[in-house]
Write a protein that holds these residues in place. Structure first.
Motif, PDB file in Angstrom:
ATOM      1  N   GLN A  58       0.831  -1.203   0.000  1.00 35.93           N
ATOM      2  CA  GLN A  58       0.000   0.000   0.000  1.00 35.93           C
ATOM      3  C   GLN A  58       0.866   1.254   0.000  1.00 35.93           C
ATOM      4  N   ASN A  62       1.047   4.114  -2.939  1.00 39.36           N
ATOM      5  CA  ASN A  62       0.886   5.540  -2.640  1.00 39.36           C
ATOM      6  C   ASN A  62       2.073   6.344  -3.160  1.00 39.36           C
ATOM      7  N   ASN A  72      -2.695   8.791   0.134  1.00 39.18           N
ATOM      8  CA  ASN A  72      -3.356   7.998  -0.899  1.00 39.18           C
ATOM      9  C   ASN A  72      -3.871   8.905  -2.012  1.00 39.18           C
TER      10      ASN A  72
END
Length: 329
Positions: A58, A62, A72
């Motif tokens: 993740q 990002n 994000n």
């Protein structure tokens, strides 16, 4: 080369039966395309071990999308693209349980956010969650895209978050419906898989995926909720994909060229997935909590994918686009 059926199809079917119940598998044996698609999304708490559950992945996404591992794409959108715009109307198609849209709904910039999804179960879940968050600027519509009434020159933003690759005839959807329903200053925002249709990856990509997979020790390759070891990646067969979900990646390869031909690019950030999505599928749970060994393995996989992307187009991208100005002859 089109693959009709693969060894992965057999393994995945077995694992789905264990994880989601054999009633779920039986539900796929119907002639109704929409019923099979709905059954693919009706479980609001699917048991899975996909690449997106890994915190380090993740952060990597990002970083590639926004330049900041802690920011994000929605936060980036509001800070740098829509920061000075108000009374916005946003349409999200294929919104699922609308988690991304609810994140946006907390910003005062939006007058109304409209979420549309085929699954009644997911829409009902979204309604419940929105009420618990006291969000009054968001509405939910359970509808097939063919029955949804697009309003001309109405929306300031149209969002596709991992949903555009589920729509057939992407070119017609974007040119006829999306372009017309956007205001003159309207924006198209996507966070999407834009790779080969039906996940029919080329041979050189499958080889690269297996080369990366072979660098992972056996102790981290046990598939989620099973004793099966992920020794090789064979790719998906078209037959199982059509049976499981007729909408999956049905016209994904047409997304990027269509957008480039009919919209102007404000920002476009590819973030890979070509290697990581396929290597980590079913074994991602091993890398949620990291020690030094697993952290080093992930860094190696990240470098492997970056090297692959030096010579190959990304399978995933985040993009913001605007309507092209009318050309007067």
């Amino acid at each position: 080369m089109i693959r009709l059926i693969t060894i992965d199809d057999i393994i995945d079917t077995f694992l789905k039966g264990k994880q989601r119940g054999w009633d779920f598998i039986i539900s796929k044996f119907t002639f109704s395309n929409s019923s099979r698609t709905k059954s693919a999304f009706n479980k609001t708490s699917k048991l899975s071990s996909n690449w997106w559950i890994i915190p380090s992945v993740q952060e990597r996404r990002n970083l590639k999308m926004t330049g900041n591992p802690d920011l994000n794409y929605k936060q980036f959108l509001m800070q740098y693209i829509l920061n000075d715009r108000t009374n916005l109307k946003l349409l999200s198609l294929g919104s699922g349980t609308c988690q991304h849209e609810m994140e946006l709904a907390f910003y005062d910039n939006f007058e109304k956010i409209t979420c549309v999804d085929l699954s009644k179960e997911r829409i009902d879940t979204a309604i419940k969650n929105a009420k618990s968050k006291n969000l009054n600027n968001i509405e939910f519509i359970c509808s097939n895209i063919d029955k949804f009434q697009f309003k001309n020159n109405h929306y300031d933003v149209v969002l596709f978050n991992s949903s555009l690759h589920h729509f057939k005839d992407v070119e017609n959807l974007l040119i006829k419906n999306i372009n017309n329903c956007l205001t003159d200053s309207g924006l198209l925002v996507i966070n999407e898989y834009v790779g080969p249709n039906r996940l029919q990856f080329p041979k050189h990509q499958i080889k690269a995926i297996n080369d990366a997979l072979n660098t992972i020790p056996k102790k981290f390759k046990k598939r989620y909720n099973s004793s099966v070891i992920k020794e090789n990646f064979y790719g998906s067969g078209v037959l199982r994909m059509v049976i499981a979900d007729p909408s999956e990646c049905v016209d994904s390869a047409n997304i990027k060229p269509t957008i480039h031909n009919h919209f102007d690019t404000i920002i476009e950030k590819p973030y890979g997935g070509n290697i990581l999505m396929n290597v980590l599928k079913d074994i991602s749970h091993h890398f949620v909590d990291l020690n030094d060994e697993k952290q080093e393995l992930l860094m190696h996989l990240f470098k492997f994918e970056d090297d692959y992307l030096d010579d190959n187009a990304s399978d995933f991208l985040f993009g913001v686009y605007k309507k092209q100005e009318m050309k007067i002859n």
